[in-house]
Motif scaffolding. Structure first.
Motif, PDB file in Angstrom:
ATOM      1  N   THR A  89     140.421 -38.596  51.583  1.00 52.67           N
ATOM      2  CA  THR A  89     139.546 -39.570  50.923  1.00 52.67           C
ATOM      3  C   THR A  89     138.151 -38.963  50.727  1.00 52.67           C
ATOM      4  OG1 THR A  89     138.438 -41.704  51.099  1.00 52.67           O
ATOM      5  CG2 THR A  89     138.993 -40.659  53.168  1.00 52.67           C
ATOM      6  N   GLY A  90     137.597 -39.223  49.542  1.00 51.90           N
ATOM      7  CA  GLY A  90     136.238 -38.776  49.270  1.00 51.90           C
ATOM      8  C   GLY A  90     135.231 -39.875  49.538  1.00 51.90           C
ATOM      9  N   HIS A  91     135.741 -41.011  49.974  1.00 48.36           N
ATOM     10  CA  HIS A  91     134.856 -42.159  50.210  1.00 48.36           C
ATOM     11  C   HIS A  91     134.767 -42.396  51.704  1.00 48.36           C
ATOM     12  CE1 HIS A  91     132.986 -46.036  49.955  1.00 48.36           C
ATOM     13  NE2 HIS A  91     134.014 -46.644  50.490  1.00 48.36           N
ATOM     14  N   GLU A  92     133.700 -41.905  52.284  1.00 50.18           N
ATOM     15  CA  GLU A  92     133.516 -42.098  53.721  1.00 50.18           C
ATOM     16  C   GLU A  92     132.614 -43.304  53.883  1.00 50.18           C
ATOM     17  OE1 GLU A  92     133.267 -38.357  56.120  1.00 50.18           O
ATOM     18  OE2 GLU A  92     132.822 -37.570  54.156  1.00 50.18           O
ATOM     19  N   SER A  93     133.151 -44.365  54.469  1.00 53.96           N
ATOM     20  CA  SER A  93     132.388 -45.616  54.528  1.00 53.96           C
ATOM     21  C   SER A  93     131.175 -45.470  55.438  1.00 53.96           C
ATOM     22  CB  SER A  93     133.279 -46.753  54.996  1.00 53.96           C
ATOM     23  OG  SER A  93     134.050 -46.345  56.094  1.00 53.96           O
ATOM     24  N   ALA A  94     130.127 -46.221  55.061  1.00 49.87           N
ATOM     25  CA  ALA A  94     128.842 -46.099  55.765  1.00 49.87           C
ATOM     26  C   ALA A  94     128.993 -46.395  57.260  1.00 49.87           C
ATOM     27  CB  ALA A  94     127.846 -47.061  55.132  1.00 49.87           C
ATOM     28  N   GLY A  95     129.890 -47.320  57.603  1.00 48.33           N
ATOM     29  CA  GLY A  95     130.081 -47.681  59.014  1.00 48.33           C
ATOM     30  C   GLY A  95     130.922 -46.667  59.774  1.00 48.33           C
ATOM     31  N   LYS A  96     131.348 -45.604  59.069  1.00 46.22           N
ATOM     32  CA  LYS A  96     132.188 -44.578  59.689  1.00 46.22           C
ATOM     33  C   LYS A  96     133.421 -45.213  60.328  1.00 46.22           C
ATOM     34  CE  LYS A  96     129.954 -40.805  58.731  1.00 46.22           C
ATOM     35  NZ  LYS A  96     130.266 -40.555  57.358  1.00 46.22           N
ATOM     36  N   TYR A  97     133.997 -46.137  59.583  1.00 47.71           N
ATOM     37  CA  TYR A  97     135.213 -46.777  60.071  1.00 47.71           C
ATOM     38  C   TYR A  97     136.317 -45.738  60.205  1.00 47.71           C
ATOM     39  CZ  TYR A  97     139.053 -50.113  60.252  1.00 47.71           C
ATOM     40  OH  TYR A  97     140.170 -50.814  60.629  1.00 47.71           O
ATOM     41  N   ARG A  98     136.335 -44.837  59.203  1.00 46.97           N
ATOM     42  CA  ARG A  98     137.293 -43.730  59.241  1.00 46.97           C
ATOM     43  C   ARG A  98     136.655 -42.544  59.947  1.00 46.97           C
ATOM     44  NH1 ARG A  98     139.598 -45.242  53.918  1.00 46.97           N
ATOM     45  NH2 ARG A  98     137.551 -45.195  53.029  1.00 46.97           N
ATOM     46  N   PRO A  99     137.453 -41.645  60.538  1.00 46.68           N
ATOM     47  CA  PRO A  99     136.869 -40.423  61.082  1.00 46.68           C
ATOM     48  C   PRO A  99     136.223 -39.624  59.954  1.00 46.68           C
ATOM     49  CG  PRO A  99     139.223 -40.605  61.621  1.00 46.68           C
ATOM     50  CD  PRO A  99     138.903 -41.702  60.665  1.00 46.68           C
ATOM     51  N   GLU A 100     135.132 -38.927  60.258  1.00 49.59           N
ATOM     52  CA  GLU A 100     134.444 -38.132  59.239  1.00 49.59           C
ATOM     53  C   GLU A 100     135.383 -37.019  58.744  1.00 49.59           C
ATOM     54  OE1 GLU A 100     130.166 -35.882  59.011  1.00 49.59           O
ATOM     55  OE2 GLU A 100     130.657 -37.149  60.723  1.00 49.59           O
ATOM     56  N   VAL A 101     135.354 -36.752  57.436  1.00 44.06           N
ATOM     57  CA  VAL A 101     136.216 -35.695  56.891  1.00 44.06           C
ATOM     58  C   VAL A 101     135.601 -34.327  57.224  1.00 44.06           C
ATOM     59  CG1 VAL A 101     137.095 -34.675  54.756  1.00 44.06           C
ATOM     60  CG2 VAL A 101     137.064 -37.167  55.021  1.00 44.06           C
ATOM     61  N   ASN A 102     136.435 -33.420  57.732  1.00 44.38           N
ATOM     62  CA  ASN A 102     135.979 -32.061  58.025  1.00 44.38           C
ATOM     63  C   ASN A 102     136.303 -31.179  56.814  1.00 44.38           C
ATOM     64  OD1 ASN A 102     135.590 -29.478  58.932  1.00 44.38           O
ATOM     65  ND2 ASN A 102     136.443 -29.858  60.976  1.00 44.38           N
ATOM     66  N   TRP A 103     135.369 -31.172  55.845  1.00 41.49           N
ATOM     67  CA  TRP A 103     135.615 -30.459  54.583  1.00 41.49           C
ATOM     68  C   TRP A 103     135.784 -28.965  54.798  1.00 41.49           C
ATOM     69  CZ3 TRP A 103     137.191 -33.270  50.702  1.00 41.49           C
ATOM     70  CH2 TRP A 103     136.800 -34.601  50.624  1.00 41.49           C
ATOM     71  N   GLY A 104     135.072 -28.416  55.780  1.00 34.27           N
ATOM     72  CA  GLY A 104     135.182 -26.974  56.071  1.00 34.27           C
ATOM     73  C   GLY A 104     136.604 -26.633  56.495  1.00 34.27           C
ATOM     74  N   ALA A 105     137.181 -27.451  57.374  1.00 33.42           N
ATOM     75  CA  ALA A 105     138.551 -27.202  57.841  1.00 33.42           C
ATOM     76  C   ALA A 105     139.533 -27.348  56.691  1.00 33.42           C
ATOM     77  CB  ALA A 105     138.904 -28.176  58.962  1.00 33.42           C
ATOM     78  N   ILE A 106     139.279 -28.313  55.812  1.00 29.88           N
ATOM     79  CA  ILE A 106     140.179 -28.520  54.666  1.00 29.88           C
ATOM     80  C   ILE A 106     140.101 -27.331  53.707  1.00 29.88           C
ATOM     81  CG2 ILE A 106     140.540 -29.966  52.606  1.00 29.88           C
ATOM     82  CD1 ILE A 106     139.871 -32.375  54.419  1.00 29.88           C
TER      83      ILE A 106
END
Ligand SMILES: C[S@@+](CC[C@H](N)C(=O)[O-])C[C@H]1O[C@@H](n2cnc3c(N)ncnc32)[C@H](O)[C@@H]1O
Length: 253
Positions: free
Chosen positions: A147-164
């Motif tokens: 997902t490219g949409h990281e919600s402001a409340g960080k409901y989802r874990p932050e995406v690790n773009w470097g690892a991807i």
């Protein structure tokens, strides 16, 4: 715990082209008492709904919520207490960035019978209709859906773009248009070359499908210049180059 008289079916409507909708989903729509549907569900699929059924638009698009998530879940619970077949119709696949898992958990916790009917996810179908296979023996042996949409409340874990960037040869980004400048910058910082090809496919499999092709270094400006908007899937990786040859074989929509 109160038990429902009915059952909720979490049904994936697919990416838009009604021909990609499942037979199981169609049968359920024809027998539904209530259908609660999302914004991205195509009108041709809504036309399959039992004419006697109650239809409720729970659609949400970025920043425009018709119903809050908790309201939607409560609505499904209430309807299942009074009706036999309640269909929760979601774009693409309910379990791929569709909150289907959360809705199912809430329904199970409320004692409601529930079943999932998968749909074709836009992250596979939109690239396919643009002539982009996600894997190919010469170019890519791995795919990541993110997902490219990281919600402001960080409901989802932050995406690790470097690892991807390091870990996958094809990257498929949902809900990425708004954050695209940040995403392409993070992927380059993670080691992807500026010339890495990227395609955006908007309204994939629908009559208004549009594509924008570029590289990680050019795409954000192209999006700004063309006012390219969501809903779109971004595909990143060398498979995108196949678009040049394979787009001519795209299905008629
Ligand atoms: C909340 S997510 C839902 C994804 C859905 N559950 C699926 O499996 O396709 C919404 C995002 O899916 C993508 N999307 C959905 N339908 C699309 C389509 N027809 N063409 C391109 N992207 C689409 C866009 O990235 C959009 O912002």
């Amino acid at each position: 715990m109160q038990h429902s008289i009915g059952k909720v079916y979490l049904v994936g409507a697919g990416p838009g082209d009604p021909g990609l909708f499942t037979l199981k989903g169609k049968t359920l729509l024809e027998h539904a008492d209530v259908v609660v549907y999302d914004a991205l569900v195509s009108p041709q699929i809504l036309a399959m709904v039992n004419p006697q059924a109650e239809r409720i638009n729970a659609g949400k698009r970025r920043g425009r919520h018709s119903l809050q998530q908790t309201d939607t879940t409560q609505l499904l619970i209430d309807k299942a207490h009074h009706h036999a077949v309640v269909v929760r119709l979601k774009g693409g696949d309910p379990f791929v960035f569709g909150r289907g898992g959360e809705e199912m958990q809430d329904l199970v916790n409320a004692g409601i019978a529930v079943e999932v009917v998968p749909g074709i996810t836009s992250g596979i179908a939109a690239p396919a209709y643009a002539g982009i296979p996600l894997t190919h023996r010469a170019y890519s042996s791995s795919v990541t859906f993110v997902t490219g949409h990281e919600s402001a409340g960080k409901y989802r874990p932050e995406v690790n773009w470097g690892a991807i960037a390091q870990g996958s040869e094809t990257i498929v980004v949902y809900m990425g248009v708004h954050n695209l400048p940040y995403i392409v910058q993070q992927l380059q910082q993670g080691g992807l070359a500026a010339e890495t090809p990227i395609a955006l496919v908007r309204w994939g499999t629908c009559p208004q499908q549009q594509e924008l092709l570029g590289t990680l270094s050019t795409i954000a400006q192209q999006v700004a210049d063309t006012e390219f908007e969501a809903p779109a899937i971004a595909v990143i990786g060398n498979v995108v180059n196949l678009h040049r040859i394979l787009a001519q074989c795209r299905p008629a929509i």
